[in-house]
Structure formats: C-alpha cells, structure tokens
Design a protein around this motif. Structure first.
Motif, PDB file in Angstrom:
ATOM      1  N   ALA A   1       0.848  -1.204   0.000  1.00  0.00           N
ATOM      2  CA  ALA A   1       0.000   0.000   0.000  1.00  0.00           C
ATOM      3  C   ALA A   1       0.882   1.253   0.000  1.00  0.00           C
ATOM      4  N   ALA A   2       2.019   1.175   0.689  1.00  0.00           N
ATOM      5  CA  ALA A   2       2.933   2.331   0.724  1.00  0.00           C
ATOM      6  C   ALA A   2       3.540   2.561  -0.662  1.00  0.00           C
ATOM      7  N   VAL A   3       3.814   1.482  -1.389  1.00  0.00           N
ATOM      8  CA  VAL A   3       4.342   1.612  -2.757  1.00  0.00           C
ATOM      9  C   VAL A   3       3.296   2.303  -3.638  1.00  0.00           C
ATOM     10  N   ASP A   4       2.062   1.831  -3.547  1.00  0.00           N
ATOM     11  CA  ASP A   4       0.986   2.407  -4.367  1.00  0.00           C
ATOM     12  C   ASP A   4       0.816   3.894  -4.062  1.00  0.00           C
ATOM     13  N   ASP A   5       0.938   4.241  -2.793  1.00  0.00           N
ATOM     14  CA  ASP A   5       0.773   5.634  -2.390  1.00  0.00           C
ATOM     15  C   ASP A   5       1.877   6.518  -3.001  1.00  0.00           C
ATOM     16  N   ILE A   6       3.118   6.009  -2.999  1.00  0.00           N
ATOM     17  CA  ILE A   6       4.226   6.793  -3.571  1.00  0.00           C
ATOM     18  C   ILE A   6       4.039   6.946  -5.087  1.00  0.00           C
ATOM     19  N   VAL A   7       3.575   5.872  -5.728  1.00  0.00           N
ATOM     20  CA  VAL A   7       3.350   5.945  -7.184  1.00  0.00           C
ATOM     21  C   VAL A   7       2.322   7.051  -7.476  1.00  0.00           C
ATOM     22  N   ILE A   8       1.281   7.121  -6.675  1.00  0.00           N
ATOM     23  CA  ILE A   8       0.258   8.169  -6.880  1.00  0.00           C
ATOM     24  C   ILE A   8       0.875   9.556  -6.656  1.00  0.00           C
ATOM     25  N   GLN A   9       1.697   9.674  -5.611  1.00  0.00           N
ATOM     26  CA  GLN A   9       2.318  10.987  -5.341  1.00  0.00           C
ATOM     27  C   GLN A   9       3.210  11.426  -6.507  1.00  0.00           C
ATOM     28  N   ILE A  10       4.045  10.508  -6.992  1.00  0.00           N
ATOM     29  CA  ILE A  10       4.960  10.889  -8.097  1.00  0.00           C
ATOM     30  C   ILE A  10       4.154  11.217  -9.352  1.00  0.00           C
ATOM     31  N   SER A  11       3.093  10.452  -9.569  1.00  0.00           N
ATOM     32  CA  SER A  11       2.360  10.675 -10.828  1.00  0.00           C
ATOM     33  C   SER A  11       1.632  12.017 -10.834  1.00  0.00           C
ATOM     34  N   SER A  12       1.447  12.620  -9.652  1.00  0.00           N
ATOM     35  CA  SER A  12       0.769  13.927  -9.641  1.00  0.00           C
ATOM     36  C   SER A  12       1.769  15.080  -9.751  1.00  0.00           C
ATOM     37  N   LEU A  13       3.051  14.785  -9.693  1.00  0.00           N
ATOM     38  CA  LEU A  13       4.072  15.846  -9.810  1.00  0.00           C
ATOM     39  C   LEU A  13       4.325  16.175 -11.281  1.00  0.00           C
ATOM     40  N   PRO A  14       4.918  17.343 -11.551  1.00  0.00           N
ATOM     41  CA  PRO A  14       5.199  17.661 -12.963  1.00  0.00           C
ATOM     42  C   PRO A  14       6.216  16.679 -13.541  1.00  0.00           C
ATOM     43  N   PRO A  15       6.131  16.425 -14.856  1.00  0.00           N
ATOM     44  CA  PRO A  15       7.101  15.522 -15.477  1.00  0.00           C
ATOM     45  C   PRO A  15       8.492  16.146 -15.536  1.00  0.00           C
TER      46      PRO A  15
ATOM     47  N   GLY B   1      14.311   9.907  -5.026  1.00  0.00           N
ATOM     48  CA  GLY B   1      15.007   9.793  -6.309  1.00  0.00           C
ATOM     49  C   GLY B   1      14.412  10.740  -7.344  1.00  0.00           C
ATOM     50  N   TYR B   2      13.085  10.775  -7.369  1.00  0.00           N
ATOM     51  CA  TYR B   2      12.421  11.636  -8.357  1.00  0.00           C
ATOM     52  C   TYR B   2      12.798  13.099  -8.128  1.00  0.00           C
ATOM     53  N   THR B   3      12.848  13.526  -6.875  1.00  0.00           N
ATOM     54  CA  THR B   3      13.186  14.932  -6.614  1.00  0.00           C
ATOM     55  C   THR B   3      14.650  15.198  -6.953  1.00  0.00           C
ATOM     56  N   ARG B   4      15.540  14.239  -6.661  1.00  0.00           N
ATOM     57  CA  ARG B   4      16.946  14.457  -7.040  1.00  0.00           C
ATOM     58  C   ARG B   4      17.116  14.457  -8.549  1.00  0.00           C
ATOM     59  N   ALA B   5      16.369  13.610  -9.219  1.00  0.00           N
ATOM     60  CA  ALA B   5      16.420  13.614 -10.691  1.00  0.00           C
ATOM     61  C   ALA B   5      15.993  14.992 -11.203  1.00  0.00           C
ATOM     62  N   ALA B   6      14.957  15.557 -10.577  1.00  0.00           N
ATOM     63  CA  ALA B   6      14.477  16.883 -11.003  1.00  0.00           C
ATOM     64  C   ALA B   6      15.533  17.954 -10.730  1.00  0.00           C
ATOM     65  N   LEU B   7      16.177  17.881  -9.565  1.00  0.00           N
ATOM     66  CA  LEU B   7      17.216  18.867  -9.235  1.00  0.00           C
ATOM     67  C   LEU B   7      18.386  18.753 -10.211  1.00  0.00           C
ATOM     68  N   THR B   8      18.759  17.521 -10.511  1.00  0.00           N
ATOM     69  CA  THR B   8      19.883  17.288 -11.425  1.00  0.00           C
ATOM     70  C   THR B   8      19.567  17.858 -12.805  1.00  0.00           C
ATOM     71  N   LEU B   9      18.386  17.501 -13.294  1.00  0.00           N
ATOM     72  CA  LEU B   9      18.024  17.912 -14.645  1.00  0.00           C
ATOM     73  C   LEU B   9      17.838  19.431 -14.722  1.00  0.00           C
ATOM     74  N   ASN B  10      17.298  20.006 -13.661  1.00  0.00           N
ATOM     75  CA  ASN B  10      17.119  21.462 -13.634  1.00  0.00           C
ATOM     76  C   ASN B  10      18.469  22.161 -13.788  1.00  0.00           C
ATOM     77  N   PHE B  11      19.476  21.658 -13.089  1.00  0.00           N
ATOM     78  CA  PHE B  11      20.807  22.268 -13.143  1.00  0.00           C
ATOM     79  C   PHE B  11      21.446  22.035 -14.516  1.00  0.00           C
ATOM     80  N   VAL B  12      21.285  20.824 -15.033  1.00  0.00           N
ATOM     81  CA  VAL B  12      21.839  20.520 -16.365  1.00  0.00           C
ATOM     82  C   VAL B  12      21.203  21.435 -17.410  1.00  0.00           C
ATOM     83  N   ARG B  13      19.893  21.600 -17.333  1.00  0.00           N
ATOM     84  CA  ARG B  13      19.218  22.465 -18.314  1.00  0.00           C
ATOM     85  C   ARG B  13      19.712  23.907 -18.190  1.00  0.00           C
ATOM     86  N   ALA B  14      19.892  24.367 -16.952  1.00  0.00           N
ATOM     87  CA  ALA B  14      20.353  25.741 -16.761  1.00  0.00           C
ATOM     88  C   ALA B  14      21.750  25.923 -17.346  1.00  0.00           C
TER      89      ALA B  14
END
Ligand code: PEP
Ligand code: CO
Length: 446
Positions: free
Chosen positions: A24-38, A156-169
């Motif tokens: 159930a905790a896995v399902d909850d995290i999947v829902i949380q990530i899926s509501s964040l921006p791509p 992981g998803y948030t670190r991926a976002a931070l990494t990509l944000n910096f790379v794009r900048a």
C-alpha cells in the motif's frame, strides 16, 4: 495481445524487483509521483527519437554515458557539472573527429536502480536484501538500511528533477557555448597526456567557427547551445509507471521521467514484465544485448517492442566482452538485417570486460574497452551494418576505478580513489582519451 496500460506489467513476472514489505505504501508513492510535474516533455522525447533515427541512418553518432549508478549524495553542483563537462568535451571531440553531429544522452537524472545477481547478500552468516541502488535501499550492511523503502522513489524523483534542472540551466546558459570551451576545462586535467590533443581540437573548432562567422557575418547556428537528453535503466517498474502519462497534443503514452529508458540485460525476457511495460510507451527504447541473447530471441524482442519498425524506436546496445564479441555479434547483426530491421546499433564496451583484482576490486582495462570498440566498428562494417554510437560508464571526476589509459593506472593504483559501489567507471582523463581514439577506430586506423 493483451490490452496495455501503464500497470499491465503487474500481470507478468517482474525480475529484479525489491520485496517491499508494504504494498500500500508503494501504491501511495506511485500516486504521489504521478501527480508531480514531469521531468521531460513529449516533444523532447520525439526530438530524440528523430535524432536516433538519423544516427541509425549514419547521419549522427550517439554518445550515451554516465555513472553505473547515480548516488543521491552525488546530487551536488560539482559532480553534475563535471559529468556534463566530460560528456560535452567528448562530444566535441567526436563531432570533430567523426565529422558527424553527435547526440548526447546522459545516464543521469534517474539512474538510481541496479539489477543484482542475488536477492540476498550474506556476511558472517547474516543474510540481508542486496543493495539495489539508492532508489530502493541503502548500501550499509544493516537490516534497517537494506529494507526496501518506497519513499526512496520520491527522494530519487526529486533528485532527478534537481539534477536535470541544473543541467538544463547550464546547457541553455552558455556553458555549452563553443565560443567559450575554456568553461569546460577541468583543472586536474593539467598536463595530462590527452589534454594537448584536446586543446588542439578545441582551437581548430574555434578557428572554423570564426571562419564561418566571418564569411556569413552572423553567429554560427546552434553553437551557443546544445541538446542534452537523459536516460536510465527501466528497472524499478513502479517508478517507471508513476510518470507514464498521456499528453494533450500527442497520441500515446510517454514515460516522462526520462527521454531514453533502456531494458537491462537481465530483464530482456520477451514474456516478462519489463518488456510488457516498455512496449506500450512511445519513448525510444534501448535494449542491452548480451552474450546470452540468441538471434531468435532478439527478433522476438524487436517484434514485441517495435512491431511497426519505426525509425529511431530501438537502440541496440551490445555488450559482449573483448573475447566474445567476434563470435556473438555477427549472427545477431545478420538476423536483424534478414528481418528487414534497421535499429541503431551502439557498443557498450564496459559490461563484458569486468574483472576482479587480487584485492577484490572490480575493474576494467582501458585496452579491453578500446579493443571491444575496435572489434565492434570492424564487425559492423564487415556485415554491411554500421556502429552508430557508444555507451560508457564514466565520471567527470578523477577516480581510479579502471586500469590503463595514458597514465597507465595499474591494479595497485585503484585504491587511491575508488568510489563506485557497483561498476568501475572511466575517469575524466580516460574518457576524454577514449573519445580522441574513437574517431580513429571509425576509420579503421587503430
Ligand atoms: C548497466 O548498464 O549498468 C548494466 C547493469 O548493464 P547490463 O544490463 O548490460 O548488464
Ligand atoms: Co554498470
């Protein structure tokens, strides 16, 4: 065939997944990530697919590289900058040497999950779950650290976002500007053997740019910015599912956590959950092709993952080992050609060339890596095919994990700065030297 949905993979056998104590905790995290921006957009994904189609047709070359496993702790400006620098420098050298445009794809912003040979690791009679990458658990040999924690997917998803944000900048902010390649110089390159040749290449490109701009009276095209794409192994299926979505303007489903997901060598079963997941998304897909994959299995995989034979859809990343490639690659290339398919072929000369030193460190030799690449270029030419890219495990830092290279690192030197918890990476100098040599391999001169 069954109806595909982002979670239809759940009806198939999924190898290499952690045993989460609380579904159930896995399902909850999947829902949380899926509501964040791509992290990426469908038009970037389509642009990459177009570039990979050009690479398959011989008009481009793919440079695909980065860590074996990114660590959450490596989400720092220095480490990200150095990784981007080495990939940009290598691509510059390749553009110059191959006289072809280069597509850059980093194993980053999501390369956090690793396949392992055993589910459990035993030390002194104590068995704990294996470390499967920071996306799953932590490496310390303690029960608490090894327990798979679904919250790591959100970390992981948030670190991926931070990494990509910096790379794009960095990429749009002029870091990749060919007029200022001095931005890319790393201090510790200093007097390293490949440095002189690299500086010569940079100076030559600078002169060509100046020439073009003088002639045309305006800044040269795209020299101020470059495309940069991301990639990771599509291994931890709940994480991949979480950002699999439709977009208003385009038909189909996209994995918007990365541009180029790839299927690892251990999860290539055409009837398995990973293949089921990947068949339904529109992203271009990498497939690791190892010594255990037969020509028939490869064709079956292609039929599953690319029934229409769409240009740019499939990148075959072969990884055999210097002693194996000669026997295994030709039958695969021939079978693919007979089936009338034209995927992009690239070589991963890292994963078949791993050995363990007397001190128990995993390493790879620069010469074996270069040797497998040389065979790859030659075999493709002999079979009427084309090697259209390379796949490396590398880092922009000055680690000591692979032996050889111009400085002649030996087994005994590896302790100096061995950081990888999984596979050994080319360090900054070795990676740049490799890029300088690839152009000669392509001409058959090495
Ligand atoms: C990897 O690329 O880190 C990896 C695990 O490779 P392969 O699936 O080819 O063994
Ligand atoms: Co690896």
């Amino acid at each position: 065939m069954n109806t595909w949905t982002p979670d239809s993979w759940r009806r198939f056998q999924a190898l290499q997944q952690p045993d989460y104590p609380d579904q159930a905790a896995v399902d909850d995290i999947v829902i949380q990530i899926s509501s964040l921006p791509p992290l990426v957009t469908s038009w970037e994904v389509e642009a990459l697919r177009g570039q990979l189609a050009e690479a398959a047709a011989g008009q481009r070359f793919l440079l695909h590289g980065g860590d074996c496993a990114e660590r959450f702790a490596d989400c720092t400006p220095e480490i990200i900058t150095n990784k981007l620098k080495i990939l940009l420098q290598m691509s510059l050298v390749l553009v110059h040497g191959l006289q072809r445009r280069v597509t850059r794809v980093g194993r980053l912003a999501g390369q956090y999950a690793k396949p392992r040979s055993a589910d459990l690791e035993t030390r002194d009679g104590v068995a704990l779950p294996s470390y499967r990458g920071d996306l799953v658990n932590r490496p310390e040999f303690e029960a608490d650290a090894r327990r798979p924690d679904p919250f790591n997917m959100l970390r992981g998803y948030t670190r991926a976002a931070l990494t990509l944000n910096f790379v794009r900048a960095l990429v749009v902010g002029g870091f990749a500007d060919l007029h200022h390649p001095e931005n890319w110089d790393l201090e510790f390159m200093g007097l390293a053997p490949a440095a002189a040749e690299y500086r010569r290449v940079v100076a030559e490109i600078g002169r060509s740019l100046q020439f073009m701009e003088t002639i045309s009276g305006q800044p040269a095209g795209d020299s101020g910015r470059v495309d940069f794409f991301t990639s990771h192994e599509a291994l931890l299926l709940p994480y991949e599912q979480a950002q699999t979505r439709t977009t208003p303007k385009r038909p189909g489903w996209f994995n918007l956590a990365t541009h180029l997901p790839w299927l690892g060598a251990r999860t290539v079963d055409p009837g398995g959950a990973h293949v089921e997941y990947l068949r339904g998304i529109r992203n271009p897909i990498g497939i690791k092709v190892g010594p255990n994959l037969s020509p028939d299995q490869l064709i079956e995989l292609l039929e599953r993952l690319d029934p229409e034979g769409e240009p740019g859809r499939i990148t075959l990343i072969h990884r055999f080992g210097i002693g194996v490639i000669e026997a295994r690659l030709p039958p695969l290339v021939e079978a693919v050609a007979r089936a009338g398919r034209k995927p992009l072929w690239i070589s991963d000369p890292m994963h078949g060339n791993t050995r363990t030193t007397d001190d128990g460190l995993k390493t790879r030799s620069f010469d074996d890596i270069l040797g497998e690449l040389g065979h790859a270029f030659r075999i493709h030419r002999a079979c009427g095919s084309r090697l259209g890219g390379v796949h490396f495990e590398l880092t922009g830092d000055n680690v000591t994990e692979c032996t050889g290279g111009a400085r002649g690192l030996a087994d005994g030197d590896l302790h100096r700065d061995y950081r990888s918890l999984v596979d050994p990476r080319l360090n900054y100098e070795q990676a740049l030297e490799m890029a300088l040599l690839i152009a000669r391999l392509d001409e058959g001169a090495v």
